[in-house]
Design a protein around this motif. Structure first.
Motif, PDB file in Angstrom:
ATOM      1  N   UNK A  94     -23.238  -5.838 -19.098  1.00 26.10           N
ATOM      2  CA  UNK A  94     -23.175  -5.215 -20.307  1.00 26.10           C
ATOM      3  C   UNK A  94     -22.499  -3.785 -20.261  1.00 26.10           C
ATOM      4  N   UNK A  95     -21.601  -3.331 -21.169  1.00 25.75           N
ATOM      5  CA  UNK A  95     -20.786  -2.427 -20.877  1.00 25.75           C
ATOM      6  C   UNK A  95     -19.317  -2.443 -20.504  1.00 25.75           C
ATOM      7  N   UNK A  96     -19.103  -3.539 -19.929  1.00 28.46           N
ATOM      8  CA  UNK A  96     -17.923  -4.046 -19.241  1.00 28.46           C
ATOM      9  C   UNK A  96     -17.139  -4.337 -20.216  1.00 28.46           C
ATOM     10  N   UNK A  97     -15.592  -5.049 -19.724  1.00 29.68           N
ATOM     11  CA  UNK A  97     -14.593  -5.535 -20.624  1.00 29.68           C
ATOM     12  C   UNK A  97     -14.224  -6.689 -20.293  1.00 29.68           C
ATOM     13  N   UNK A  98     -13.654  -7.434 -20.943  1.00 32.99           N
ATOM     14  CA  UNK A  98     -13.126  -8.724 -20.809  1.00 32.99           C
ATOM     15  C   UNK A  98     -12.041  -9.294 -21.841  1.00 32.99           C
ATOM     16  N   UNK A  99     -11.002  -9.737 -21.278  1.00 35.72           N
ATOM     17  CA  UNK A  99     -10.095 -10.445 -22.212  1.00 35.72           C
ATOM     18  C   UNK A  99      -9.697 -11.785 -21.923  1.00 35.72           C
ATOM     19  N   UNK A 100      -9.859 -12.353 -23.312  1.00 34.33           N
ATOM     20  CA  UNK A 100      -9.905 -14.061 -23.328  1.00 34.33           C
ATOM     21  C   UNK A 100      -8.307 -14.219 -24.107  1.00 34.33           C
ATOM     22  N   UNK A 101      -7.843 -15.340 -23.602  1.00 32.36           N
ATOM     23  CA  UNK A 101      -6.610 -15.743 -24.169  1.00 32.36           C
ATOM     24  C   UNK A 101      -6.595 -17.044 -24.667  1.00 32.36           C
ATOM     25  N   UNK A 139      -9.352  -8.658 -26.609  1.00 32.20           N
ATOM     26  CA  UNK A 139      -9.791  -7.666 -25.674  1.00 32.20           C
ATOM     27  C   UNK A 139     -11.053  -7.212 -26.085  1.00 32.20           C
ATOM     28  N   UNK A 140     -12.037  -7.453 -25.414  1.00 30.63           N
ATOM     29  CA  UNK A 140     -13.331  -6.878 -25.585  1.00 30.63           C
ATOM     30  C   UNK A 140     -14.049  -5.810 -24.678  1.00 30.63           C
ATOM     31  N   UNK A 141     -14.265  -4.921 -25.118  1.00 36.84           N
ATOM     32  CA  UNK A 141     -14.711  -3.659 -24.672  1.00 36.84           C
ATOM     33  C   UNK A 141     -16.062  -3.343 -24.885  1.00 36.84           C
ATOM     34  N   UNK A 142     -16.978  -2.648 -24.227  1.00 34.95           N
ATOM     35  CA  UNK A 142     -18.051  -2.100 -24.422  1.00 34.95           C
ATOM     36  C   UNK A 142     -19.249  -3.529 -24.687  1.00 34.95           C
ATOM     37  N   UNK A 143     -19.033  -4.298 -24.118  1.00 33.07           N
ATOM     38  CA  UNK A 143     -19.726  -5.657 -24.359  1.00 33.07           C
ATOM     39  C   UNK A 143     -21.188  -5.586 -24.215  1.00 33.07           C
ATOM     40  N   UNK A 144     -21.922  -6.204 -25.132  1.00 33.96           N
ATOM     41  CA  UNK A 144     -23.330  -6.120 -25.323  1.00 33.96           C
ATOM     42  C   UNK A 144     -23.741  -7.592 -25.081  1.00 33.96           C
TER      43      UNK A 144
END
Length: 123
Positions: free
Chosen positions: A14-21, A81-86
């Motif tokens: 949680x709070x991290x980032x991930x990018x899906x394509x 791009x997903x930031x501040x993931x919950x």
């Protein structure tokens, strides 16, 4: 005919980032590409969409300010791009596409779907 192949899912804190394509195969004329998320036991819900030619974007309220959808015309790839993931961001993320004319927020408006990529957000 359009084919969609997602990649880039995984486990993130949680709070991290991930990018899906999502690689798009086929004609992109009048194409709108979207990302949807399906959490366990829940319906598939809209996250974001982009117009292929002009680059206009649309977001679910839950994604605004944290997620960014984009596309690379040279590689026919759509990114989320997903930031501040919950933790509520956990689910299978699906790439979808339509030729326009349907409401972007509804799954029924999309004619083409990928197989999805799993994103898990841990606490």
């Amino acid at each position: 005919q359009v084919q969609l192949v997602e990649s880039g899912g995984g486990l993130v804190q949680a709070g991290g980032s991930l990018r899906v394509s999502c690689v798009v195969s086929g004609r992109t004329f009048r194409l709108y590409a979207g990302w949807f998320r399906q959490a366990p036991g829940k319906e598939r819900e809209f996250v974001a969409a982009i117009n292929w030619s002009g680059g206009s974007t649309w977001y679910a309220d839950s994604a605004k300010g944290r997620f960014t959808i984009s596309r690379d015309i040279d590689t026919n790839t759509v990114y989320l791009q997903m930031n501040s993931l919950r933790p509520d961001g956990t689910g299978v993320y699906y790439c979808a596409a339509q030729r326009g004319g349907g409401t972007l927020y509804y799954t029924t408006s999309y004619d083409y779907w990928g197989h999805g990529t799993q994103v898990t957000v841990s606490t």
